[in-house]
Design a protein around this motif. Structure first.
Motif, PDB file in Angstrom:
ATOM      1  N   ALA A   1       0.854  -1.185   0.000  1.00  0.00           N
ATOM      2  CA  ALA A   1       0.000   0.000   0.000  1.00  0.00           C
ATOM      3  C   ALA A   1       0.886   1.230   0.000  1.00  0.00           C
ATOM      4  O   ALA A   1       1.903   1.280   0.709  1.00  0.00           O
ATOM      5  CB  ALA A   1      -0.916   0.016   1.221  1.00  0.00           C
ATOM      6  N   GLN A   2       0.498   2.194  -0.800  1.00  0.00           N
ATOM      7  CA  GLN A   2       1.227   3.465  -0.864  1.00  0.00           C
ATOM      8  C   GLN A   2       0.236   4.533  -0.410  1.00  0.00           C
ATOM      9  O   GLN A   2      -0.618   4.967  -1.171  1.00  0.00           O
ATOM     10  CB  GLN A   2       1.741   3.705  -2.285  1.00  0.00           C
ATOM     11  CG  GLN A   2       2.602   4.949  -2.431  1.00  0.00           C
ATOM     12  CD  GLN A   2       1.760   6.177  -2.732  1.00  0.00           C
ATOM     13  OE1 GLN A   2       1.078   6.237  -3.740  1.00  0.00           O
ATOM     14  NE2 GLN A   2       1.824   7.152  -1.843  1.00  0.00           N
ATOM     15  N   ILE A   3       0.344   4.902   0.882  1.00  0.00           N
ATOM     16  CA  ILE A   3      -0.658   5.765   1.502  1.00  0.00           C
ATOM     17  C   ILE A   3       0.022   6.765   2.433  1.00  0.00           C
ATOM     18  O   ILE A   3       1.222   7.023   2.322  1.00  0.00           O
ATOM     19  CB  ILE A   3      -1.720   4.931   2.261  1.00  0.00           C
ATOM     20  CG1 ILE A   3      -1.049   3.937   3.228  1.00  0.00           C
ATOM     21  CG2 ILE A   3      -2.597   4.174   1.279  1.00  0.00           C
ATOM     22  CD1 ILE A   3      -2.036   3.119   4.053  1.00  0.00           C
ATOM     23  N   GLY A   4      -0.748   7.336   3.377  1.00  0.00           N
ATOM     24  CA  GLY A   4      -0.226   8.430   4.173  1.00  0.00           C
ATOM     25  C   GLY A   4       0.439   8.052   5.480  1.00  0.00           C
ATOM     26  O   GLY A   4       1.170   8.865   6.052  1.00  0.00           O
ATOM     27  N   ALA A   5       0.212   6.852   5.999  1.00  0.00           N
ATOM     28  CA  ALA A   5       0.770   6.484   7.299  1.00  0.00           C
ATOM     29  C   ALA A   5       0.934   4.972   7.406  1.00  0.00           C
ATOM     30  O   ALA A   5       0.144   4.210   6.850  1.00  0.00           O
ATOM     31  CB  ALA A   5      -0.135   6.986   8.421  1.00  0.00           C
ATOM     32  N   TYR A   6       1.955   4.571   8.129  1.00  0.00           N
ATOM     33  CA  TYR A   6       2.269   3.142   8.251  1.00  0.00           C
ATOM     34  C   TYR A   6       2.227   2.634   9.684  1.00  0.00           C
ATOM     35  O   TYR A   6       2.176   1.422   9.933  1.00  0.00           O
ATOM     36  CB  TYR A   6       3.683   2.876   7.705  1.00  0.00           C
ATOM     37  CG  TYR A   6       4.762   3.552   8.524  1.00  0.00           C
ATOM     38  CD1 TYR A   6       5.303   2.940   9.657  1.00  0.00           C
ATOM     39  CD2 TYR A   6       5.220   4.825   8.202  1.00  0.00           C
ATOM     40  CE1 TYR A   6       6.259   3.568  10.436  1.00  0.00           C
ATOM     41  CE2 TYR A   6       6.172   5.461   8.975  1.00  0.00           C
ATOM     42  CZ  TYR A   6       6.689   4.836  10.088  1.00  0.00           C
ATOM     43  OH  TYR A   6       7.617   5.467  10.866  1.00  0.00           O
ATOM     44  N   ALA A   7       2.267   3.533  10.665  1.00  0.00           N
ATOM     45  CA  ALA A   7       2.550   3.141  12.049  1.00  0.00           C
ATOM     46  C   ALA A   7       1.540   2.160  12.634  1.00  0.00           C
ATOM     47  O   ALA A   7       1.915   1.215  13.338  1.00  0.00           O
ATOM     48  CB  ALA A   7       2.653   4.389  12.932  1.00  0.00           C
ATOM     49  N   ASP A   8       0.249   2.367  12.372  1.00  0.00           N
ATOM     50  CA  ASP A   8      -0.769   1.472  12.942  1.00  0.00           C
ATOM     51  C   ASP A   8      -0.545   0.029  12.506  1.00  0.00           C
ATOM     52  O   ASP A   8      -0.667  -0.911  13.307  1.00  0.00           O
ATOM     53  CB  ASP A   8      -2.172   1.915  12.512  1.00  0.00           C
ATOM     54  CG  ASP A   8      -2.684   3.086  13.339  1.00  0.00           C
ATOM     55  OD1 ASP A   8      -2.023   3.417  14.337  1.00  0.00           O
ATOM     56  OD2 ASP A   8      -3.721   3.663  12.978  1.00  0.00           O
ATOM     57  N   TYR A   9      -0.221  -0.151  11.226  1.00  0.00           N
ATOM     58  CA  TYR A   9      -0.018  -1.503  10.705  1.00  0.00           C
ATOM     59  C   TYR A   9       1.281  -2.111  11.239  1.00  0.00           C
ATOM     60  O   TYR A   9       1.329  -3.302  11.549  1.00  0.00           O
ATOM     61  CB  TYR A   9      -0.014  -1.478   9.177  1.00  0.00           C
ATOM     62  CG  TYR A   9      -1.284  -0.902   8.590  1.00  0.00           C
ATOM     63  CD1 TYR A   9      -2.511  -1.532   8.776  1.00  0.00           C
ATOM     64  CD2 TYR A   9      -1.264   0.287   7.861  1.00  0.00           C
ATOM     65  CE1 TYR A   9      -3.683  -0.999   8.263  1.00  0.00           C
ATOM     66  CE2 TYR A   9      -2.433   0.828   7.337  1.00  0.00           C
ATOM     67  CZ  TYR A   9      -3.639   0.183   7.540  1.00  0.00           C
ATOM     68  OH  TYR A   9      -4.791   0.729   7.026  1.00  0.00           O
ATOM     69  N   ALA A  10       2.298  -1.288  11.370  1.00  0.00           N
ATOM     70  CA  ALA A  10       3.567  -1.784  11.912  1.00  0.00           C
ATOM     71  C   ALA A  10       3.395  -2.211  13.365  1.00  0.00           C
ATOM     72  O   ALA A  10       3.925  -3.250  13.795  1.00  0.00           O
ATOM     73  CB  ALA A  10       4.647  -0.706  11.801  1.00  0.00           C
ATOM     74  N   ALA A  11       2.657  -1.417  14.135  1.00  0.00           N
ATOM     75  CA  ALA A  11       2.459  -1.719  15.553  1.00  0.00           C
ATOM     76  C   ALA A  11       1.730  -3.044  15.762  1.00  0.00           C
ATOM     77  O   ALA A  11       1.925  -3.720  16.771  1.00  0.00           O
ATOM     78  CB  ALA A  11       1.683  -0.584  16.224  1.00  0.00           C
ATOM     79  N   LYS A  12       0.903  -3.422  14.796  1.00  0.00           N
ATOM     80  CA  LYS A  12       0.151  -4.673  14.889  1.00  0.00           C
ATOM     81  C   LYS A  12       0.888  -5.858  14.281  1.00  0.00           C
ATOM     82  O   LYS A  12       0.340  -6.959  14.177  1.00  0.00           O
ATOM     83  CB  LYS A  12      -1.208  -4.507  14.202  1.00  0.00           C
ATOM     84  CG  LYS A  12      -2.118  -3.508  14.895  1.00  0.00           C
ATOM     85  CD  LYS A  12      -3.385  -3.258  14.087  1.00  0.00           C
ATOM     86  CE  LYS A  12      -4.260  -2.196  14.746  1.00  0.00           C
ATOM     87  NZ  LYS A  12      -5.422  -1.843  13.897  1.00  0.00           N
ATOM     88  N   GLY A  13       2.130  -5.632  13.863  1.00  0.00           N
ATOM     89  CA  GLY A  13       2.928  -6.722  13.315  1.00  0.00           C
ATOM     90  C   GLY A  13       2.499  -7.188  11.944  1.00  0.00           C
ATOM     91  O   GLY A  13       2.771  -8.326  11.547  1.00  0.00           O
ATOM     92  N   GLN A  14       1.828  -6.306  11.191  1.00  0.00           N
ATOM     93  CA  GLN A  14       1.277  -6.703   9.892  1.00  0.00           C
ATOM     94  C   GLN A  14       2.206  -6.413   8.711  1.00  0.00           C
ATOM     95  O   GLN A  14       1.904  -6.821   7.592  1.00  0.00           O
ATOM     96  CB  GLN A  14      -0.065  -5.982   9.679  1.00  0.00           C
ATOM     97  CG  GLN A  14      -1.132  -6.409  10.688  1.00  0.00           C
ATOM     98  CD  GLN A  14      -2.354  -5.513  10.665  1.00  0.00           C
ATOM     99  OE1 GLN A  14      -2.270  -4.328  10.351  1.00  0.00           O
ATOM    100  NE2 GLN A  14      -3.510  -6.074  11.012  1.00  0.00           N
ATOM    101  N   LEU A  15       3.312  -5.727   8.961  1.00  0.00           N
ATOM    102  CA  LEU A  15       4.196  -5.310   7.870  1.00  0.00           C
ATOM    103  C   LEU A  15       5.537  -6.026   7.900  1.00  0.00           C
ATOM    104  O   LEU A  15       6.064  -6.376   8.959  1.00  0.00           O
ATOM    105  CB  LEU A  15       4.451  -3.798   7.945  1.00  0.00           C
ATOM    106  CG  LEU A  15       3.252  -2.865   7.908  1.00  0.00           C
ATOM    107  CD1 LEU A  15       3.723  -1.426   8.001  1.00  0.00           C
ATOM    108  CD2 LEU A  15       2.418  -3.091   6.647  1.00  0.00           C
ATOM    109  N   TYR A  16       6.086  -6.211   6.707  1.00  0.00           N
ATOM    110  CA  TYR A  16       7.484  -6.621   6.619  1.00  0.00           C
ATOM    111  C   TYR A  16       8.372  -5.444   7.010  1.00  0.00           C
ATOM    112  O   TYR A  16       8.035  -4.280   6.742  1.00  0.00           O
ATOM    113  CB  TYR A  16       7.842  -7.014   5.185  1.00  0.00           C
ATOM    114  CG  TYR A  16       7.297  -8.350   4.726  1.00  0.00           C
ATOM    115  CD1 TYR A  16       7.740  -9.541   5.301  1.00  0.00           C
ATOM    116  CD2 TYR A  16       6.371  -8.408   3.686  1.00  0.00           C
ATOM    117  CE1 TYR A  16       7.262 -10.763   4.859  1.00  0.00           C
ATOM    118  CE2 TYR A  16       5.885  -9.628   3.226  1.00  0.00           C
ATOM    119  CZ  TYR A  16       6.329 -10.806   3.827  1.00  0.00           C
ATOM    120  OH  TYR A  16       5.854 -12.011   3.383  1.00  0.00           O
TER     121      TYR A  16
END
Length: 407
Positions: free
Chosen positions: A81-96
């Motif tokens: 996804a190319q969007i405005g923010a990443y932190a919520d997804y990173a905090a939930k362990g959903q991102l590489y």
């Protein structure tokens, strides 16, 4: 302009893989929709990688973050996804992690400030995709008629605004603190006053003495003296301020690169200088970045990595930056742009990038804090407003939000 999401991103029996990317639209019409950029890029990529297909869905900025959120909540996360923010997804362990998908040379090529802003707990999850900085734009015709030169300090800015007002300029200084993007204008002024949203260790410091002094100056010396035009700052949005500048009604305002084309298209001659500070040049300008992220859900780490390495090649980074008047997010593309005669109009913004300061996007609380600032900051500079009271209330909410997020 909006592509239809298709497939589930799973491998077929042949071993082929389909990657799904959801991206934001940086265009302002169908003619320059980001879909065209991605279609061309994907065509080149797929020609060299016959085992991988890439489907890109482009949505307007008003929809794209919500679209991705809904997909993730439904268990149907895209690969990227190319969007405005990443932190919520990173905090939930959903991102590489960035290092899990990008090659070492590509990850090392990001501009340092942008790499740092893409980190949560010192690990990079957000990969910068587009960047911009802010400069003070001024109307050369209006300044020349008033015998003015570009300001370098707050007092000079106020004096220039007063002179413009005396000559009948409708909006001597446009101060957009409306709900569209108040957090940007606010941050630019806080930086010019010597502070910002957070302290050196990343803790919110909205109600610092320096920040209170900055908003008090704005309230008393600009807004209170009628130098910000007929629309109250709390009701003036950035888009309206930009449009007014392009109509020749504004003497000065903070702007990013896209304002150049808007003004030029309307025949407005403008100059650009670094944002003045309280007693000299601002210690930092505001930088803004949008983010690419890679979701673990479908497990296509290798294919995602190969595709993103291609996305971040110098050729593609430059093509995107030039199409949408944005700054490259990689050092190699930045160096090329700095030397290019055709890119001279972006050079002043590029010069500001190394000392720029970005929103605290690595904090999961930032989205809520930013929304609160948008809603309430304009009140601080209104005739009956209280800079210290508004900032104190915002700080209290920010601290509670931060604590709830475990930060």
């Amino acid at each position: 302009m909006t592509a239809t999401l298709a497939g589930c991103g799973s491998s077929g029996g042949s071993g082929d893989v389909t990657l799904r990317l959801v991206a934001a639209d940086y265009g302002d019409s169908k003619a320059n929709s980001s879909q065209k950029y991605w279609d061309k890029l994907v065509k080149g990529y797929e020609a060299d990688h016959p085992g991988t297909k890439v489907e890109v869905s482009v949505y307007p900025w008003t929809e794209v973050d919500r679209k991705v959120k809904e997909m993730v909540e439904q268990g149907d996360a895209p690969d990227m996804a190319q969007i405005g923010a990443y932190a919520d997804y990173a905090a939930k362990g959903q991102l590489y992690k960035a290092e899990e998908v990008l090659s070492i040379p590509v990850q090392a090529d990001f501009v340092a400030q942008l790499t740092d802003a893409g980190k949560m707990n010192r690990v990079q999850y957000g990969m910068p995709f587009a960047a911009s900085t802010r400069l003070l734009f001024y109307n050369k015709k209006l300044f020349s008629a008033a015998g003015l030169s570009a300001p370098t300090t707050w007092s000079e800015l106020a004096a220039d605004a007063q002179a413009l007002k005396a000559r009948g300029v409708k909006i001597p200084y446009a101060l957009p603190l409306g709900p569209e993007e108040a957090q940007a204008e606010t941050m630019q002024w806080l930086l010019s006053g010597g502070d910002g949203y957070t302290d050196d260790v990343g803790t919110y410091s909205l109600d610092s003495a320096q920040n209170v002094a900055t908003l008090t100056w704005l309230k008393d010396d600009l807004v209170g003296k009628g130098l910000t035009g007929p629309v109250a700052p709390a009701k003036l949005n950035r888009a309206d301020a930009f449009a007014a500048f392009a109509r020749g009604e504004v003497g000065m305002l903070n702007g990013h690169p896209t304002l150049m084309k808007m003004a030029a298209d309307k025949g407005v001659k403008f100059g650009m200088v670094p944002m003045p500070g309280a007693s000299g040049r601002s210690r930092a300008t505001m930088g803004v970045a949008d983010w690419m992220m890679a979701f673990k859900k479908n497990g296509h780490r290798d294919q995602i990595g190969t595709f993103l390495d291609y996305v971040y090649s110098e050729k593609n980074v430059l093509a995107f930056s030039r199409e949408y008047d944005l700054l490259p997010v990689t050092a190699s593309a930045s160096e090329t742009m700095a030397q290019g005669k055709n890119d001279a109009d972006l050079a002043p913004f590029l010069d500001e990038l190394p000392s720029s300061q970005l929103y605290p996007v690595g904090k999961t609380s930032w989205a809520a804090v930013s929304a609160d600032i948008k809603k309430r900051i304009g009140k601080a500079v209104s005739p009956d407003g209280s800079p210290s009271g508004t900032l104190g209330s915002l700080q209290q909410t920010a601290t509670m939000t931060d604590t709830a997020a475990g930060e």
